[in-house]
Design a protein around this motif. Structure first.
Motif, PDB file in Angstrom:
ATOM      1  N   GLN A 158       0.642  -0.976  -0.054  1.00 18.71           N
ATOM      2  CA  GLN A 158       0.159   0.293   0.043  1.00 18.71           C
ATOM      3  C   GLN A 158       0.948   1.741  -0.087  1.00 18.71           C
ATOM      4  OE1 GLN A 158      -2.220  -0.893   3.730  1.00 18.71           O
ATOM      5  NE2 GLN A 158      -4.041  -1.172   2.408  1.00 18.71           N
TER       6      GLN A 158
ATOM      7  N   ARG B  62       0.316   3.887  -3.297  1.00 15.43           N
ATOM      8  CA  ARG B  62      -0.183   5.198  -2.154  1.00 15.43           C
ATOM      9  C   ARG B  62       0.273   6.467  -3.758  1.00 15.43           C
ATOM     10  NH1 ARG B  62      -0.707   8.196   2.980  1.00 15.43           N
ATOM     11  NH2 ARG B  62      -2.490   9.233   2.440  1.00 15.43           N
TER      12      ARG B  62
ATOM     13  N   LEU C   6      -3.192   8.109  -4.763  1.00 17.39           N
ATOM     14  CA  LEU C   6      -4.137   8.056  -3.591  1.00 17.39           C
ATOM     15  C   LEU C   6      -4.216   8.192  -2.428  1.00 17.39           C
ATOM     16  CD1 LEU C   6      -4.752   4.211  -4.751  1.00 17.39           C
ATOM     17  CD2 LEU C   6      -5.883   5.993  -5.560  1.00 17.39           C
ATOM     18  N   THR C   7      -4.640   9.418  -2.102  1.00 18.87           N
ATOM     19  CA  THR C   7      -4.277  10.339  -0.704  1.00 18.87           C
ATOM     20  C   THR C   7      -4.955   9.537   0.342  1.00 18.87           C
ATOM     21  OG1 THR C   7      -5.859  12.056  -1.243  1.00 18.87           O
ATOM     22  CG2 THR C   7      -3.025  12.287  -1.641  1.00 18.87           C
ATOM     23  N   GLU C   8      -6.446   9.725  -0.482  1.00 23.60           N
ATOM     24  CA  GLU C   8      -7.573   8.971   0.716  1.00 23.60           C
ATOM     25  C   GLU C   8      -6.895   7.663   1.710  1.00 23.60           C
ATOM     26  OE1 GLU C   8      -8.286   7.202  -2.872  1.00 23.60           O
ATOM     27  OE2 GLU C   8      -7.917   8.896  -2.616  1.00 23.60           O
ATOM     28  N   LEU C   9      -5.452   6.812   0.381  1.00 22.61           N
ATOM     29  CA  LEU C   9      -5.712   5.048   0.586  1.00 22.61           C
ATOM     30  C   LEU C   9      -4.897   5.212   2.284  1.00 22.61           C
ATOM     31  CD1 LEU C   9      -5.525   2.047  -0.031  1.00 22.61           C
ATOM     32  CD2 LEU C   9      -3.505   3.174  -0.935  1.00 22.61           C
ATOM     33  N   LYS C  10      -5.618   4.081   2.874  1.00 23.91           N
ATOM     34  CA  LYS C  10      -5.116   3.220   4.645  1.00 23.91           C
ATOM     35  C   LYS C  10      -4.073   2.280   3.873  1.00 23.91           C
ATOM     36  CE  LYS C  10      -9.701   2.748   5.257  1.00 23.91           C
ATOM     37  NZ  LYS C  10      -9.938   2.619   6.349  1.00 23.91           N
TER      38      LYS C  10
ATOM     39  N   ASP D 165      -8.323  -2.287   5.227  1.00 25.59           N
ATOM     40  CA  ASP D 165      -9.132  -2.474   4.736  1.00 25.59           C
ATOM     41  C   ASP D 165      -9.343  -3.784   4.364  1.00 25.59           C
ATOM     42  OD1 ASP D 165     -10.209   0.091   3.230  1.00 25.59           O
ATOM     43  OD2 ASP D 165      -8.396   0.381   1.956  1.00 25.59           O
TER      44      ASP D 165
ATOM     45  N   ARG E 206      -6.634  -2.409  -1.519  1.00 25.51           N
ATOM     46  CA  ARG E 206      -8.142  -2.098  -1.273  1.00 25.51           C
ATOM     47  C   ARG E 206      -8.852  -3.004  -0.790  1.00 25.51           C
ATOM     48  NH1 ARG E 206      -8.399   3.563  -3.313  1.00 25.51           N
ATOM     49  NH2 ARG E 206      -8.710   2.600  -5.846  1.00 25.51           N
TER      50      ARG E 206
ATOM     51  N   PRO F 208     -13.299   2.568  -5.601  1.00 26.60           N
ATOM     52  CA  PRO F 208     -14.427   4.018  -5.541  1.00 26.60           C
ATOM     53  C   PRO F 208     -15.412   4.024  -4.812  1.00 26.60           C
ATOM     54  CG  PRO F 208     -11.751   4.367  -6.811  1.00 26.60           C
ATOM     55  CD  PRO F 208     -12.143   2.459  -6.845  1.00 26.60           C
ATOM     56  N   GLU F 209     -15.393   4.945  -3.472  1.00 29.83           N
ATOM     57  CA  GLU F 209     -16.983   5.102  -3.396  1.00 29.83           C
ATOM     58  C   GLU F 209     -17.112   5.755  -5.137  1.00 29.83           C
ATOM     59  OE1 GLU F 209     -19.199   4.991  -1.210  1.00 29.83           O
ATOM     60  OE2 GLU F 209     -17.523   3.828  -0.180  1.00 29.83           O
TER      61      GLU F 209
END
Length: 295
Positions: free
Chosen positions: A101, A105, A110-114, A119, A265, A270-271
């Protein structure tokens, strides 16, 4: 020790093998490396292959407790979220998915990726053991193809992911970010130190030249005697030189860009936007300065 029951499902568009594995006594089971049917040109995703596995589980009377990923695949998208939604199964992968990850990233912005692996429902450590019914599963960390690769050993059966292919085809590539040919050799030798009659179940087959049928089951002994890449006569240095030279000429997997974004993820897209459509990113790196200026 009980032997697991195993059914294999081959997805020819991605040359991927998924498995339904279960304990014949308790009828508790797991799905390993399930495939989402993704049409890159049309931008559509379907769950036909996963439904086939679920139908098989129903026919066998199996309750699926786990979806087990051997690694974050770069050649197909995972159907793990669908199977989880249908069965309540937990999604597991090796704990070094966090390294993968962190590698990808910035590649996709993908700044929102944890990057803590959250996940997934469970991150397996090397040597960890858990149960599927009365079956004991041992997790073996086998990095080299990616940092996070694991194999799942259940009695005399080991599900090795991409680490090994059939003896007449060879071994996994090691040129993805975080891959390492020397690590791959050492991981393979760990697997090949198991008893010779240990069954190895593979994640891919591409039919080696001269072979007419797809195959995905071999043994430790067959690999040690006849593997074209890593038989007992091949030294570590010889393997590394061969693997690195071979990897220089391999094409990028057709589904690499969508697969990696989704699979790191736990198979989630993504949403979706207000129009109900989810969007993935395509990194574009200008090869020449004039292209960058035109953009």
């Amino acid at each position: 020790m009980n032997a697991p029951r195993i059914r294999a499902f081959f997805d020819e568009p991605t040359n991927t093998v998924s498995y339904l594995v279960w304990d014949p006594d308790s009828l508790r089971g797991a799905v390993i490396d399930p495939v989402l049917d993704f049409d890159l040109a049309a931008g559509t995703a379907d769950i036909r292959s996963a439904e086939t596995i679920l139908d098989a589980a129903k026919d066998e009377g199996v309750q699926i407790d786990w979806v087990l990923e051997t690694h974050a695949h770069a050649d197909h998208l995972s159907a793990a979220p669908f199977i989880k939604a249908q069965t309540g199964a937990a999604i597991g992968i090796g704990e070094d998915i966090r390294k993968v990850q962190k590698l990808f990233r910035p590649v996709f912005g993908l700044t929102e990726l944890k990057t803590d692996g959250s996940d997934f429902d469970h991150l397996f450590a090397d040597g960890e053991r858990f149960k599927i019914g009365s079956l004991e599963v041992e997790v073996l960390h086998v990095p080299g193809h990616t940092p996070a690769d694991v194999a799942y050993k259940i009695a005399d059966a080991v599900f090795v992911g991409d680490t090994l292919f059939m003896p007449d085809f060879g071994t996994a590539r090691a040129d993805f970010p975080g891959g390492d040919a020397r690590q791959l050799y050492q991981s393979i030798r760990r697997l090949l130190a198991l008893p010779e009659d240990t069954r190895l179940f593979l994640c891919h087959d591409y039919k080696a030249p001269g072979r007419d049928e797809y195959k995905w089951e071999t043994t430790v002994g067959e690999q040690r005697r006849t593997s074209v890449h890593v038989n007992d006569q091949v030294s570590e240095d010889e393997f590394v030189a061969m693997r690195e030279a071979r990897d220089e000429n391999l094409a990028v997997p057709r589904l690499l860009l969508p697969s990696v974004q989704v699979n790191i993820r736990a198979g989630k897209f993504p949403e979706a936007e207000d129009n109900g459509v989810a969007y993935l990113r395509i990194p574009v790196k200008p090869v020449r300065e004039a292209v960058a200026g035109a953009a």
